[in-house]
Write a protein that holds these residues in place. Sequence first.
Motif: not given
Length: 746
Positions: A296-320
């Motif tokens: 949707a944004t051809p020609g744009v140089e950047y991408f913002f991956v909003s990795t903020d407030e990941v309070y529960y990283a790895g809480i999933c039961d699929k995580c070893e």
Amino acid sequence: MMRRSIVNIVLIGLIVTLFTSVHCLANFITPLKERGYSVIPSPQNVKITENDIVLDDSWSIDSRLPDDHIAFQTLKLDFENWFGIELDGKGNKKIELSINENIFDSDLSNAVKSQGYIIDISEEKVSITGGSDAGLLYGVQTLKQLVRQNSGVGNYIVPEGSISDWPDLELRFIHWDTKHHQDRMATLKRFIDQASYFKINAIAFEMEDKYEYPSHPIIGAPGAFTKEQMQELTEYALKRFIELVPSVQAPSHMAFVLKHEEFAHVRADGSNYHSCMCDEEAMELIFDMYQDMIDATPGVEYFFVSTDEVYYAGICDKCEKEYNEENRSLTWVNFVNRVYDWMQERNRKVVAWVEYPLWPEHIELLPAGLIDGITVPNRSEEWLENENEAGIKQLAYSSMQGAEYLFPNYFPTKYRNGETEGRLKEASQKVQVIREKGAKPIGSFAAAWDDAGLHNETFWLGWATVTQYSWTVSKPSLNQNNADFMDAFYGYDAPFMVNLYRDLEVGARFYESVWDTRITDERDPVYGSSYGKGAYDKYDPYLKMPEIPHAKTLDTRPVFQLEYGDKIEEAVQLEPILEQVIDQLHYKMNKVSRNRYNLEVFLSIAELELFTVQTIIKIAELETTLVGLEKRGRSHLEKVQELLEVNKAVGDILSNQNEMWDNLKTVWQKSRFEKGMSVNGKHFVHILDDVKDHFADRRVGLDYMLAPFQRMEIPEWKNQMGQLIKDYAQYHDVKISEKEKKRLED
């Protein structure tokens, strides 16, 4: 004699202090300001004379650039539309536009030099030379800001002299957060034009569900932008040297996706706030969304991956790995590294919120070239040193809106039982402060969150201020910055606008603080918070209504005044201030040269603030009438008449509310679509976030601003009063006219 001597000493001290203050202020006034001109961002070098040059139809554009060049178009069209000057005169006076990559012979970086420009203004010629196409456009924007009407004469003038200018930082982001609203296409193009005017060159467009996501159409809200619309908007921005950078919330803040049952199986621990970071299908979903936004944004140089407030990283039961603090950090690192590699393959530079749950010692595991969008003064020196060693670039982060209601905290104010110096002051010092701590920012980021649903028109002062202090880090003074913004944004014919902003802020803080709270019954307890998993209560703002008097004796207590006495007194003091704000806004809307709609929005906000104040005053007055009514020496008929007047006054409150609200919706929807709308049979899915409890999300529509009044149940209170009146009249054999009976039933 002794007393007179003391007075003289005090007066001398005051004079010395005043002279010193004036002298210090003068040191902060730029040469342009001294001559009555305003430019924001303030230029680096200015040399001007005492002479003014008249600009009129005798001037022409002299350029070898194509007529469709954005600098040429902007100069020609805006001079005609803003000042009535047609730059196609046949005289010898020329405005020359040119590009010279070597205008600055210095150690400035190429990224900075290319954005620079030089303006020379003389009696017969104005030359604007850019270090690139972008620099030339910035020079044109500066010339536009300089043009002002000559007092008492009526023609348009600019100062004679020269300006040599370039940015201190190469990237100047602003933030469009659209989680709780969707602007119209015409609005966004106007915003892009205004961003270019302030030399903003990147926009983090936080889409949430306002894009159609062709790979997963269920995510897009009704009426979401299509790929073709986003490509059109992207092209429009790039033509003005603005990167329209997609910002996609993941793996947290994903309720806009995970609320749909189709994605329930990739939720982390059952919460719609967070996707499972150890689920390959969840990662594929995120990458699908990323790819949709890249397309949707051809020609744009950047991408913002909003990795903020990941309070529960790895809480999933699929995580070893065991769910603990260290593994939360490592899970976050693995996610960012994988996303970074994926983006590299697609030629996108990655901006991210590099923050909790990351440990400082794990920063070295992140990829060089990552851009941290949230560099702030409270970062430790260890954190910044680790980022520098890892090759992570930085943006100086300033938030112009967090969760304030109605209007941002731009200026010093009391906010949520504490004192704040205001967001503008912090922004004016941000780059300098983080540099002193060891940061090496390449740009700035002016955030404005949509959590509380403020209108984007309230953010321009903040966006321009953050940009100001990343273009010219150390100047001008904040007071001059504010004044320069008002001149540049509204035109030179809009004095004392700063006072209006301050008063709107005061009214907004009253609206926010006046409410009582109770544990909500409108939503389930949340999954957790920044402190971790756990069911936390959320609260609703409201006010208790006065007691309904006893139907036979009219006995009652002043509960409203006892409970909210301080707020009632504050409302009485604030009412004339807000009435004056409304009068001034009506006046200024007919005086400003541009951005009149901005003042329409401000007027709608002021009217809501005034309605709040007057409603509280009126309810207190009604309670005063009710309390002691049974003791006053009046006949039953007279008491019925007083009760009828109370009931009518409550009806007036509701009538005023409807009038105010209809106007606010009409004004706001000139620039944005109806909130929570249905389109072509597709209905908005309104399911609340399991963690966040945004003020603007408590209602499907704009009426989140009315929600505190709705919880007061004023119509129900009026109905109870109506029944009281009928019961009291019946007990005491008082006849009520058919007209009054009908009014009680309405």
